[in-house]
Motif scaffolding. Sequence first.
Motif, mmCIF file in Angstrom:
data_model
loop_
_atom_site.group_PDB
_atom_site.id
_atom_site.type_symbol
_atom_site.label_atom_id
_atom_site.label_comp_id
_atom_site.label_asym_id
_atom_site.label_seq_id
_atom_site.Cartn_x
_atom_site.Cartn_y
_atom_site.Cartn_z
ATOM 1 N N LYS A 74 -38.063 12.692 17.519
ATOM 2 C CA LYS A 74 -39.675 13.142 17.391
ATOM 3 C C LYS A 74 -39.967 12.428 17.204
ATOM 4 C CE LYS A 74 -38.431 17.966 17.034
ATOM 5 N NZ LYS A 74 -37.639 18.862 16.052
ATOM 6 N N LYS A 75 -41.988 12.725 16.540
ATOM 7 C CA LYS A 75 -42.643 11.745 15.960
ATOM 8 C C LYS A 75 -42.565 10.929 15.067
ATOM 9 C CE LYS A 75 -47.494 10.113 15.992
ATOM 10 N NZ LYS A 75 -48.272 9.232 17.420
ATOM 11 N N PRO A 76 -41.684 10.029 13.743
ATOM 12 C CA PRO A 76 -41.942 9.952 13.297
ATOM 13 C C PRO A 76 -43.526 9.807 11.835
ATOM 14 C CG PRO A 76 -41.471 7.635 13.684
ATOM 15 C CD PRO A 76 -42.196 8.819 14.746
ATOM 16 N N THR A 77 -44.087 10.648 10.870
ATOM 17 C CA THR A 77 -44.730 10.900 10.659
ATOM 18 C C THR A 77 -45.168 10.175 8.930
ATOM 19 O OG1 THR A 77 -44.461 13.320 10.289
ATOM 20 C CG2 THR A 77 -45.837 12.368 12.306
ATOM 21 N N SER B 270 -34.646 11.877 16.420
ATOM 22 C CA SER B 270 -34.903 10.735 16.642
ATOM 23 C C SER B 270 -35.687 10.815 17.803
ATOM 24 C CB SER B 270 -33.973 9.567 16.741
ATOM 25 O OG SER B 270 -32.609 10.645 18.059
ATOM 26 N N PRO C 139 -39.044 12.019 10.457
ATOM 27 C CA PRO C 139 -40.354 12.847 11.049
ATOM 28 C C PRO C 139 -40.348 14.307 9.742
ATOM 29 C CG PRO C 139 -38.341 13.157 11.535
ATOM 30 C CD PRO C 139 -38.156 12.048 11.339
#
Length: 116
Positions: A43-46, A41, A56
């Motif tokens: 980390k940046k969702p991409t 959670s 992510p």
Amino acid sequence: MALDTYASSNPNDVHEDVLLKARDACYKARDAFYACLEKESGKKPTEIATVGLLYPKECSNSRTQFVNNCRSSWVKHFDREYCRNKRVQRLLDDGDERKGPMSLPQPYTFKPSPST
């Protein structure tokens, strides 16, 4: 192969053991994906899933398993449910003063202006 032959010769029979195994596989894949979302959670969702859910890149493999093991309507349902639960949790955890019932303006708040 024998199951395929049996299933094609008896298309109206319900194979409850097959349905149970498929449902269990779906639930395990779903749980693994959402556990990955919670673990990653920070980390940046991409990546984009259904219903606007972002995740992510580290969860791509578990997402693929989830999508492959579940019906698409189930995937959308579980994604909606996850988003709804996260939104509610975010509202409940918010330290803002706006918690609790919303107070709507009362009729006496708006006084009619004197007409001349």
